[in-house]
Design an enzyme around this catalytic site. Structure first.
Site, PDB file in Angstrom:
ATOM      1  N   ASP A  30      52.417  36.431  40.553  1.00 25.64           N
ATOM      2  CA  ASP A  30      51.128  35.960  40.049  1.00 25.64           C
ATOM      3  C   ASP A  30      50.982  34.473  40.381  1.00 25.64           C
ATOM      4  O   ASP A  30      51.919  33.686  40.222  1.00 25.64           O
ATOM      5  CB  ASP A  30      51.034  36.195  38.536  1.00 25.64           C
ATOM      6  CG  ASP A  30      49.614  36.080  38.031  1.00 25.64           C
ATOM      7  OD1 ASP A  30      49.039  37.106  37.641  1.00 25.64           O
ATOM      8  OD2 ASP A  30      49.055  34.948  38.037  1.00 25.64           O
ATOM      9  N   ASN A  87      45.003  45.156  32.101  1.00 26.98           N
ATOM     10  CA  ASN A  87      43.763  44.745  31.447  1.00 26.98           C
ATOM     11  C   ASN A  87      42.606  45.537  32.050  1.00 26.98           C
ATOM     12  O   ASN A  87      42.489  45.619  33.276  1.00 26.98           O
ATOM     13  CB  ASN A  87      43.520  43.237  31.652  1.00 26.98           C
ATOM     14  CG  ASN A  87      44.559  42.393  30.938  1.00 26.98           C
ATOM     15  OD1 ASN A  87      44.983  42.726  29.830  1.00 26.98           O
ATOM     16  ND2 ASN A  87      44.988  41.307  31.564  1.00 26.98           N
ATOM     17  N   GLN A  94      40.031  41.264  31.910  1.00 31.28           N
ATOM     18  CA  GLN A  94      40.239  41.552  33.334  1.00 31.28           C
ATOM     19  C   GLN A  94      39.392  40.604  34.171  1.00 31.28           C
ATOM     20  O   GLN A  94      38.184  40.452  33.937  1.00 31.28           O
ATOM     21  CB  GLN A  94      39.870  43.012  33.655  1.00 31.28           C
ATOM     22  CG  GLN A  94      40.183  43.374  35.108  1.00 31.28           C
ATOM     23  CD  GLN A  94      39.930  44.845  35.443  1.00 31.28           C
ATOM     24  OE1 GLN A  94      39.460  45.607  34.599  1.00 31.28           O
ATOM     25  NE2 GLN A  94      40.228  45.227  36.661  1.00 31.28           N
ATOM     26  N   HIS A 100      45.700  46.445  38.666  1.00 28.28           N
ATOM     27  CA  HIS A 100      47.011  45.814  38.793  1.00 28.28           C
ATOM     28  C   HIS A 100      47.780  45.929  37.492  1.00 28.28           C
ATOM     29  O   HIS A 100      47.204  45.859  36.412  1.00 28.28           O
ATOM     30  CB  HIS A 100      46.889  44.345  39.210  1.00 28.28           C
ATOM     31  CG  HIS A 100      45.904  43.550  38.402  1.00 28.28           C
ATOM     32  ND1 HIS A 100      44.532  43.639  38.595  1.00 28.28           N
ATOM     33  CD2 HIS A 100      46.082  42.675  37.388  1.00 28.28           C
ATOM     34  CE1 HIS A 100      43.911  42.835  37.745  1.00 28.28           C
ATOM     35  NE2 HIS A 100      44.833  42.250  36.985  1.00 28.28           N
ATOM     36  N   HIS A 102      50.528  43.984  35.336  1.00 21.78           N
ATOM     37  CA  HIS A 102      51.273  42.736  35.162  1.00 21.78           C
ATOM     38  C   HIS A 102      52.669  43.118  34.677  1.00 21.78           C
ATOM     39  O   HIS A 102      52.794  43.796  33.644  1.00 21.78           O
ATOM     40  CB  HIS A 102      50.658  41.859  34.071  1.00 21.78           C
ATOM     41  CG  HIS A 102      49.274  41.347  34.351  1.00 21.78           C
ATOM     42  ND1 HIS A 102      49.032  40.048  34.756  1.00 21.78           N
ATOM     43  CD2 HIS A 102      48.059  41.942  34.249  1.00 21.78           C
ATOM     44  CE1 HIS A 102      47.719  39.868  34.894  1.00 21.78           C
ATOM     45  NE2 HIS A 102      47.110  41.008  34.591  1.00 21.78           N
TER      46      HIS A 102
HETATM   47  P1  AMP Z   1      43.575  40.061  35.097  1.00 22.76           P
HETATM   48  O1  AMP Z   1      43.062  38.961  34.221  1.00 22.76           O
HETATM   49  O2  AMP Z   1      44.316  41.130  34.331  1.00 22.76           O
HETATM   50  O3  AMP Z   1      42.494  40.638  35.989  1.00 22.76           O
HETATM   51  O4  AMP Z   1      44.666  39.408  36.023  1.00 22.76           O
HETATM   52  C1  AMP Z   1      44.398  38.850  37.260  1.00 22.76           C
HETATM   53  C2  AMP Z   1      45.626  38.051  37.650  1.00 22.76           C
HETATM   54  O5  AMP Z   1      45.561  37.806  39.033  1.00 22.76           O
HETATM   55  C3  AMP Z   1      45.749  36.695  36.955  1.00 22.76           C
HETATM   56  O6  AMP Z   1      46.986  36.651  36.244  1.00 22.76           O
HETATM   57  C4  AMP Z   1      45.706  35.705  38.109  1.00 22.76           C
HETATM   58  O7  AMP Z   1      46.565  34.604  37.902  1.00 22.76           O
HETATM   59  C5  AMP Z   1      46.139  36.548  39.283  1.00 22.76           C
HETATM   60  N1  AMP Z   1      45.653  36.134  40.591  1.00 22.76           N
HETATM   61  C6  AMP Z   1      44.371  35.852  40.953  1.00 22.76           C
HETATM   62  N2  AMP Z   1      44.316  35.543  42.248  1.00 22.76           N
HETATM   63  C7  AMP Z   1      45.569  35.645  42.740  1.00 22.76           C
HETATM   64  C8  AMP Z   1      46.164  35.463  44.026  1.00 22.76           C
HETATM   65  N3  AMP Z   1      45.430  35.091  45.083  1.00 22.76           N
HETATM   66  N4  AMP Z   1      47.495  35.632  44.156  1.00 22.76           N
HETATM   67  C9  AMP Z   1      48.232  36.000  43.082  1.00 22.76           C
HETATM   68  N5  AMP Z   1      47.740  36.206  41.854  1.00 22.76           N
HETATM   69  C10 AMP Z   1      46.436  36.022  41.677  1.00 22.76           C
END
Ligand code: AMP
Length: 114
Positions: A30, A87, A94, A100, A102
């Site tokens: 992440d 999420n 989300q 995805h 986590h």
């Molecule tokens: P969510 O809030 O459950 O949709 O989680 C999205 C996650 O994606 C967050 O923890 C972000 O930090 C992560 N994220 C967003 N863009 C990137 C990226 N380019 N590379 C890695 N993680 C990312």
């Protein structure tokens, strides 16, 4: 899918610190980690949310789960414990609309989550 940041990571258009890849899934660190271990495990197939998973995706969902187990073992957080979080939609926070998991661990996590 066009304009999906995680599809762009799958295609290699956007870089990521990849930890695992096979024909169905990839896992990468992440960008903004919330725990010492914070890995995202995603299907290569674009599903915007967990709600889009259908009967035909049952095997894929199990595969993501087992991939998380494997990574938890590799990272040494299997015995201490870890959290797997999906999420779904706005109230859950989300922010990226490509399914995805986590995988988070390496510290104590309170319950219930905020
Ligand atoms: P969510 O809030 O459950 O949709 O989680 C999205 C996650 O994606 C967050 O923890 C972000 O930090 C992560 N994220 C967003 N863009 C990137 C990226 N380019 N590379 C890695 N993680 C990312």
């Amino acid at each position: 899918m066009e304009d999906c940041i995680f599809c762009k990571i799958v295609s290699g258009e956007i870089p990521a610190k990849k930890l695992y890849e096979d024909d169905k899934a990839i896992a990468f660190e992440d960008l903004n980690p919330k725990a010492p271990v914070h890995i995202l495990i995603i299907p290569k197939k674009h599903l915007a949310t967990s709600l889009e998973a259908k009967e035909e995706d049952k095997g894929l969902m199990g595969h993501l789960f087992l991939t998380a187990n494997k990574l938890a073992q590799e990272k040494g957080i299997d015995r201490s414990g870890f959290r797997l979080v999906v999420n779904c939609n706005e109230d859950a926070g989300q922010s990226v609309f490509h399914l995805h998991f986590h995988l988070m661990g390496g510290r104590f996590m309170a319950w219930p989550p905020g």
